[in-house]
Structure formats: structure tokens, C-alpha cells
Design a protein around this motif. Structure first.
Motif, PDB file in Angstrom:
ATOM      1  N   ILE A 176       0.920  -1.340  -0.105  1.00  0.00           N
ATOM      2  CA  ILE A 176       0.175   0.139  -0.060  1.00  0.00           C
ATOM      3  C   ILE A 176       0.764   1.180   0.087  1.00  0.00           C
ATOM      4  CG2 ILE A 176      -1.575   1.428   1.520  1.00  0.00           C
ATOM      5  CD1 ILE A 176      -2.679  -1.538   2.327  1.00  0.00           C
ATOM      6  N   GLN A 177       1.960   1.176   0.927  1.00  0.00           N
ATOM      7  CA  GLN A 177       2.804   2.425   1.076  1.00  0.00           C
ATOM      8  C   GLN A 177       3.614   2.837  -0.323  1.00  0.00           C
ATOM      9  OE1 GLN A 177       5.436   2.321   4.444  1.00  0.00           O
ATOM     10  NE2 GLN A 177       7.059   3.356   3.390  1.00  0.00           N
ATOM     11  N   GLU A 178       4.235   1.530  -1.097  1.00  0.00           N
ATOM     12  CA  GLU A 178       4.974   1.645  -2.032  1.00  0.00           C
ATOM     13  C   GLU A 178       4.378   2.106  -3.514  1.00  0.00           C
ATOM     14  OE1 GLU A 178       8.727   1.503  -2.598  1.00  0.00           O
ATOM     15  OE2 GLU A 178       8.213   2.065  -0.477  1.00  0.00           O
ATOM     16  N   LEU A 179       3.071   1.718  -3.404  1.00  0.00           N
ATOM     17  CA  LEU A 179       2.072   1.925  -4.516  1.00  0.00           C
ATOM     18  C   LEU A 179       1.251   3.298  -4.255  1.00  0.00           C
ATOM     19  CD1 LEU A 179       0.716  -1.638  -5.242  1.00  0.00           C
ATOM     20  CD2 LEU A 179       2.464  -0.297  -6.718  1.00  0.00           C
ATOM     21  N   ALA A 180       1.606   3.822  -3.172  1.00  0.00           N
ATOM     22  CA  ALA A 180       0.823   5.096  -2.805  1.00  0.00           C
ATOM     23  C   ALA A 180      -0.764   4.922  -2.972  1.00  0.00           C
ATOM     24  CB  ALA A 180       1.333   6.230  -3.818  1.00  0.00           C
ATOM     25  N   LEU A 181      -1.149   3.890  -2.478  1.00  0.00           N
ATOM     26  CA  LEU A 181      -2.591   3.781  -2.762  1.00  0.00           C
ATOM     27  C   LEU A 181      -3.381   4.348  -1.664  1.00  0.00           C
ATOM     28  CD1 LEU A 181      -2.512  -0.269  -3.220  1.00  0.00           C
ATOM     29  CD2 LEU A 181      -2.885   1.492  -4.975  1.00  0.00           C
ATOM     30  N   ASP A 182      -4.608   4.795  -1.838  1.00  0.00           N
ATOM     31  CA  ASP A 182      -5.203   5.445  -0.792  1.00  0.00           C
ATOM     32  C   ASP A 182      -6.059   4.345   0.325  1.00  0.00           C
ATOM     33  OD1 ASP A 182      -7.202   6.541   0.754  1.00  0.00           O
ATOM     34  OD2 ASP A 182      -8.379   7.519  -0.726  1.00  0.00           O
ATOM     35  N   PRO A 183      -5.559   4.100   1.608  1.00  0.00           N
ATOM     36  CA  PRO A 183      -5.771   3.200   2.229  1.00  0.00           C
ATOM     37  C   PRO A 183      -7.467   3.172   2.487  1.00  0.00           C
ATOM     38  CG  PRO A 183      -4.136   4.347   3.304  1.00  0.00           C
ATOM     39  CD  PRO A 183      -4.513   5.226   2.254  1.00  0.00           C
ATOM     40  N   ALA A 184      -8.061   4.061   2.428  1.00  0.00           N
ATOM     41  CA  ALA A 184      -9.593   3.993   2.423  1.00  0.00           C
ATOM     42  C   ALA A 184     -10.238   3.288   1.400  1.00  0.00           C
ATOM     43  CB  ALA A 184      -9.990   5.665   2.526  1.00  0.00           C
ATOM     44  N   ARG A 185      -9.284   3.044   0.176  1.00  0.00           N
ATOM     45  CA  ARG A 185      -9.814   2.264  -0.885  1.00  0.00           C
ATOM     46  C   ARG A 185      -9.408   0.763  -0.857  1.00  0.00           C
ATOM     47  NH1 ARG A 185      -9.955   6.962  -5.850  1.00  0.00           N
ATOM     48  NH2 ARG A 185     -11.077   8.447  -4.518  1.00  0.00           N
ATOM     49  N   VAL A 186      -8.467   0.529  -0.044  1.00  0.00           N
ATOM     50  CA  VAL A 186      -7.928  -0.706  -0.276  1.00  0.00           C
ATOM     51  C   VAL A 186      -8.649  -1.741   0.796  1.00  0.00           C
ATOM     52  CG1 VAL A 186      -5.915  -2.308   0.486  1.00  0.00           C
ATOM     53  CG2 VAL A 186      -5.788   0.318  -0.412  1.00  0.00           C
ATOM     54  N   ASN A 187      -9.184  -2.871   0.171  1.00  0.00           N
ATOM     55  CA  ASN A 187      -9.630  -3.993   0.958  1.00  0.00           C
ATOM     56  C   ASN A 187     -11.075  -3.595   1.737  1.00  0.00           C
ATOM     57  OD1 ASN A 187      -7.587  -5.341  -0.050  1.00  0.00           O
ATOM     58  ND2 ASN A 187      -6.502  -5.927   1.832  1.00  0.00           N
ATOM     59  N   PRO A 188     -11.804  -2.725   1.192  1.00  0.00           N
ATOM     60  CA  PRO A 188     -12.936  -2.420   1.881  1.00  0.00           C
ATOM     61  C   PRO A 188     -13.982  -3.538   2.502  1.00  0.00           C
ATOM     62  CG  PRO A 188     -13.442  -2.144  -0.546  1.00  0.00           C
ATOM     63  CD  PRO A 188     -11.936  -2.642  -0.310  1.00  0.00           C
ATOM     64  N   GLY A 189     -13.787  -4.487   1.939  1.00  0.00           N
ATOM     65  CA  GLY A 189     -14.594  -5.444   3.056  1.00  0.00           C
ATOM     66  C   GLY A 189     -13.980  -6.265   3.731  1.00  0.00           C
ATOM     67  N   GLY A 190     -12.466  -6.003   4.061  1.00  0.00           N
ATOM     68  CA  GLY A 190     -11.649  -6.717   4.785  1.00  0.00           C
ATOM     69  C   GLY A 190     -10.823  -7.572   3.814  1.00  0.00           C
ATOM     70  N   GLY A 191      -9.579  -7.957   4.491  1.00  0.00           N
ATOM     71  CA  GLY A 191      -8.829  -8.725   3.641  1.00  0.00           C
ATOM     72  C   GLY A 191      -8.561 -10.229   4.095  1.00  0.00           C
ATOM     73  N   ALA A 192      -7.516 -10.901   3.769  1.00  0.00           N
ATOM     74  CA  ALA A 192      -7.030 -12.067   4.145  1.00  0.00           C
ATOM     75  C   ALA A 192      -6.917 -12.341   5.597  1.00  0.00           C
ATOM     76  CB  ALA A 192      -6.076 -12.961   3.388  1.00  0.00           C
ATOM     77  N   LEU A 193      -6.437 -11.240   6.195  1.00  0.00           N
ATOM     78  CA  LEU A 193      -6.253 -11.386   8.046  1.00  0.00           C
ATOM     79  C   LEU A 193      -7.606 -11.798   8.266  1.00  0.00           C
ATOM     80  CD1 LEU A 193      -3.653  -8.412   8.047  1.00  0.00           C
ATOM     81  CD2 LEU A 193      -2.982 -10.827   8.393  1.00  0.00           C
ATOM     82  N   ALA A 194      -8.559 -11.185   8.047  1.00  0.00           N
ATOM     83  CA  ALA A 194      -9.871 -11.430   8.715  1.00  0.00           C
ATOM     84  C   ALA A 194     -10.721 -12.611   7.730  1.00  0.00           C
ATOM     85  CB  ALA A 194     -10.566 -10.294   8.364  1.00  0.00           C
ATOM     86  N   ARG A 195     -10.260 -13.163   6.647  1.00  0.00           N
ATOM     87  CA  ARG A 195     -10.757 -14.507   6.096  1.00  0.00           C
ATOM     88  C   ARG A 195      -9.940 -15.577   6.342  1.00  0.00           C
ATOM     89  NH1 ARG A 195     -11.612 -10.649   1.718  1.00  0.00           N
ATOM     90  NH2 ARG A 195      -9.684 -11.345   0.895  1.00  0.00           N
ATOM     91  N   GLY A 196      -8.893 -15.658   5.917  1.00  0.00           N
ATOM     92  CA  GLY A 196      -7.895 -16.640   5.828  1.00  0.00           C
ATOM     93  C   GLY A 196      -7.308 -16.878   4.371  1.00  0.00           C
ATOM     94  N   HIS A 197      -6.263 -17.805   4.295  1.00  0.00           N
ATOM     95  CA  HIS A 197      -5.334 -17.768   3.218  1.00  0.00           C
ATOM     96  C   HIS A 197      -5.442 -19.396   2.373  1.00  0.00           C
ATOM     97  CE1 HIS A 197      -2.381 -16.790   0.252  1.00  0.00           C
ATOM     98  NE2 HIS A 197      -1.382 -16.933   0.989  1.00  0.00           N
ATOM     99  N   PRO A 198      -6.229 -19.595   1.475  1.00  0.00           N
ATOM    100  CA  PRO A 198      -6.411 -20.652   1.034  1.00  0.00           C
ATOM    101  C   PRO A 198      -5.705 -20.572  -0.488  1.00  0.00           C
ATOM    102  CG  PRO A 198      -8.336 -19.436   0.420  1.00  0.00           C
ATOM    103  CD  PRO A 198      -7.498 -18.498   1.302  1.00  0.00           C
ATOM    104  N   ILE A 199      -4.092 -20.532  -0.050  1.00  0.00           N
ATOM    105  CA  ILE A 199      -3.111 -20.326  -1.388  1.00  0.00           C
ATOM    106  C   ILE A 199      -3.635 -20.198  -2.674  1.00  0.00           C
ATOM    107  CG2 ILE A 199      -0.863 -20.999  -2.147  1.00  0.00           C
ATOM    108  CD1 ILE A 199      -0.401 -22.209   0.690  1.00  0.00           C
TER     109      ILE A 199
END
Length: 377
Positions: A311-334
């Protein structure tokens, strides 16, 4: 060259290992997702030109072919399985899009599937008579053992090098869970499996709980913990990609989004979490888009620190990243994770106006990164 459209996108819930999907084979998860996108689009199975799925743990063979046949596709429809580990599901979509763009196909079902719960046990054959098989957890991802770190220590190294504190990582994880809980379970995204239509791991995570967790790797100030690492999980996701010619045959043509870019990149295998940065930059450059112009970005959260750096390196707006949560809240089925974030971008763009763009980006062991760009029609 043909334009490529994503006309349907569905996923199962993501269930932590040995949880709700513990008794369900990977093939059955993939079969369900394939049927769902074809039913959504009203697209005849006989008109599908190919099936391409990512997978990492199935144990060989061609699970994409088995799932395609089980889903009722004719035996004349070929299928391929892609194994680029965590990037596999997104890479399958990129490869399918390239075939359509080149005019080699008009309709391809692509996605990814993984079952940690039902993965085969791994062991190497004995080298000498009388020796026993040698169990192993994972294959090598580089030819140099000293440059092939396990993912958890590699994430801890990034945190220390980039001076991202344990507390900052935990705050990121808490926010991921908060967004996932707030979003709930949109019925248009999930395809039910065993009655499950939500990601059961998402919870109201607190800083108090996070601070009590032991450090799994790294130092006390920057270390990673169970809260800042995505749990191993089971899931499948699928999309239907079509050419402009085939678009008119889809019931959901009005919900189509256009693929406007994509890229794969290699990076330092000792710092695999950085690889998506190069892939995303390349994809944006080719599409003549800027990070600031993106309406939504789905950045894979295999580790909090990896997502934070991207997020930092791509200069993304954090408010627009993973608006429904990400894998930390879901899990990682590789093998499914890359396809899941592609489905998430498609779903988010359904609520956006024409011209809105979305990015999906993911890293893989060995220093691989993949990125996909979609645009609402």
C-alpha cells in the motif's frame, strides 16, 4: 486483439483449516464455484472453450480437469491447472485473459481452489533400499537453500527492515477484521457450501487480545504474531471471462467489467512480499493509469506487513484498499487467494459508475508477484 470481459464472479466462503470445509474435497469446492458463474451468466457449458484453475496443494494431476467434468462441462472442453503457489488463482485468470485477447478462445472459466484440510501428506521417496520416506512440508522455491526462507521469518525480516512495528501490524489486522464484520455476507458474492455464506474467521479483534499473543518470528518490536498472519484455509473462486463476441450471449452482460491490464513480476526470493509492487506498477503503466485513479484495490493480506508495504509503495489510498476486509480476516487458501481478490474487485466495481477501476495484487513464495486491473463498463 479482442477485448476481455469478466461477466460473472463467485466464491465460496473461506473456512479455516479443519473447520467448516474439513470434509470437503478441493474438487467439490471448485465444482460449486464453476457451476455458480455459468448459472449466473446463463452461459451454456458446451460453449466454454477452456477451464484454467490455480492450485498449490492438491498433490499433482490436473484438478481443474476433474472439477470441470464434475461441474458438467462436456468432455471436449480442455482444462489446465496452474501452480504458482499463492499467485496461482490470479495467474490462471491472467493466462485465460491472454488466450481470449489473442483470439484463441471466446469463453474461459478461470479461478483457483485450495483445501489445506484435505491436502495429501508429503514425503520424498527413499534414496537407498531400507530407508524410510522423508516427510516434508513444502517444496523448495529457489535452488539456493540459504535464499529460500519460510514465509513467516521472511515477513518478520521485512517488518524490521521497513521499521513497521508489531503494534502497527496489529492495528492493520484489527481494521481488516472490523471491515469484514461490517461488510457482512453479500449474497451476490458467495456461493453456498454446506450452508456457509460468510467468512467465519472474521471477528471483533481487539488490541488487548493481540498484545497477549506470542511473537512467532522476529524481535519484540517488529515481530509477527498469529493476529498478523493469515490462517491456512479452504476455498474456491471462479470467474467467467468472455470476448466481445461472446458477451452478447451472457445474461449478465450488463454487469460485465473489462480487463484493462495485468502483469506478473519476479523479485528477491528472500523478500517475496515485495514482488506485487513491481507487478502492480507494470500493470498500471501499461494501462496508463495511476494509483490515485483507482476506485478500489484488493491487496492480498498474507501478512499485515506485506500488505502495508505494498500500500505504501504503490501510494494507494488506504480508504480504498480491501473495503470488505482482507485475508487477515478471512484466511489464506493459497491457490484460491488470487482468484478471491479478483472476485472481490469485480463485486466492488458493481457499485461503481462506468469507468471506475480496480486493482488486485498478490505475492507468492520464491519472489513472485501478480496484478490484475479491471474497469467498470
Amino acid at each position: 486483439m479482442s477485448a476481455v470481459f469478466m461477466v460473472a464472479a463467485r466464491r465460496t466462503a473461506v473456512a479455516p483449516r479443519n473447520g467448516a470445509f474439513a470434509q470437503i474435497e478441493a474438487i467439490d469446492l471448485a465444482d460449486t464455484a464453476i457451476r455458480a458463474v455459468l448459472d449466473d451468466a446463463g452461459f451454456p457449458p458446451a460453449d466454454v472453450d477452456d477451464v484454467m484453475f490455480g492450485n498449490a496443494l492438491y498433490g499433482g494431476g490436473n484438478p481443474a480437469r476433474v472439477a470441470a467434468l464434475k461441474a458438467g462441462l462436456p468432455v471436449t472442453v480442455p482444462a489446465s491447472t496452474v501452480d504458482t503457489q499463492c499467485c496461482a488463482g490470479l495467474d490462471a485468470i491472467l493466462l485465460a485473459a491472454a488466450r481470449i485477447k489473442a483470439g484463441e478462445a471466446d469463453a474461459i472459466v478461470a479461478g483457483g481452489v485450495e483445501s489445506f484440510s484435505r491436502a495429501p501428506l508429503r514425503a520424498r521417496s527413499p534414496k537407498q533400499p531400507g530407508e524410510i520416506p522423508e516427510p516434508y512440508d513444502r517444496p523448495p522455491f529457489t535452488p539456493w537453500p540459504e535464499r529460500d526462507p519460510d514465509m513467516i521469518p521472511a515477513a518478520a525480516t521485512l517488518a524490521e527492515e521497513w521499521d513497521i512495528s508489531r503494534e502497527a501490524q496489529e492495528a492493520f489486522a484489527i481494521e481488516s477484521h472490523r471491515k469484514a464484520v461490517a461488510r457482512g455476507c453479500p449474497t451476490q458474492e458467495f456461493v453456498p457450501v454446506s450452508g456457509l455464506v460468510r467468512d467465519p474467521f472474521a471477528r471483533r479483534l481487539s488490541m488487548g487480545l493481540c498484545t497477549r499473543l506470542p511473537v512467532l518470528a522476529g524481535n519484540a518490536s517488529h515481530g509477527v504474531t498469529a493476529a498478523t498472519i493469515a490462517v491456512e484455509a479452504d476455498a474456491a473462486a471462479a470467474v467467467l471471462l468472455v470476448s466481445e463476441t461472446a458477451l452478447s450471449r451472457c445474461r449478465l452482460a450488463g454487469r460485465a467489467v473489462r480487463l484493462v491490464g495485468g502483469a506478473r513480476s519476479g523479485g528477491d526470493p528472500e523478500r517475496p512480499g515485495l514482488a506485487p509492487v513491481g507487478a502492480a506498477r507494470t500493470a498500471l503503466l501499461r494501462a496508463r493509469l495511476s494509483a490515485a485513479s483507482l476506485s478500489v484495490a484488493e491487496i492480498m493480506e498474507a501478512f499485515a506487513v506485506q500488505a502495508m508495504i505494498c500500500i505504501q509503495e504503490l501510494a494507494l489510498d488506504p480508504a480504498r484498499v480491501n473495503p470488505g476486509g482482507g485475508a487477515l480476516a478471512r484466511g489464506h487458501p493459497i491457490g484460491a487467494s488470487g482468484a478471491i481478490i479478483a472476485v472481490r474487485v469485480w463485486q466492488e466495481l458493481q457499485a461503481q459508475s462506468s469507468g471506475a477501476t480496480g486493482l488486485a495484487a498478490i505475492a507468492a513464495a520464491g519472489g513472485l508477484g501478480s496484478a490484475l486491473l479491471l474497469c467498470a463498463e
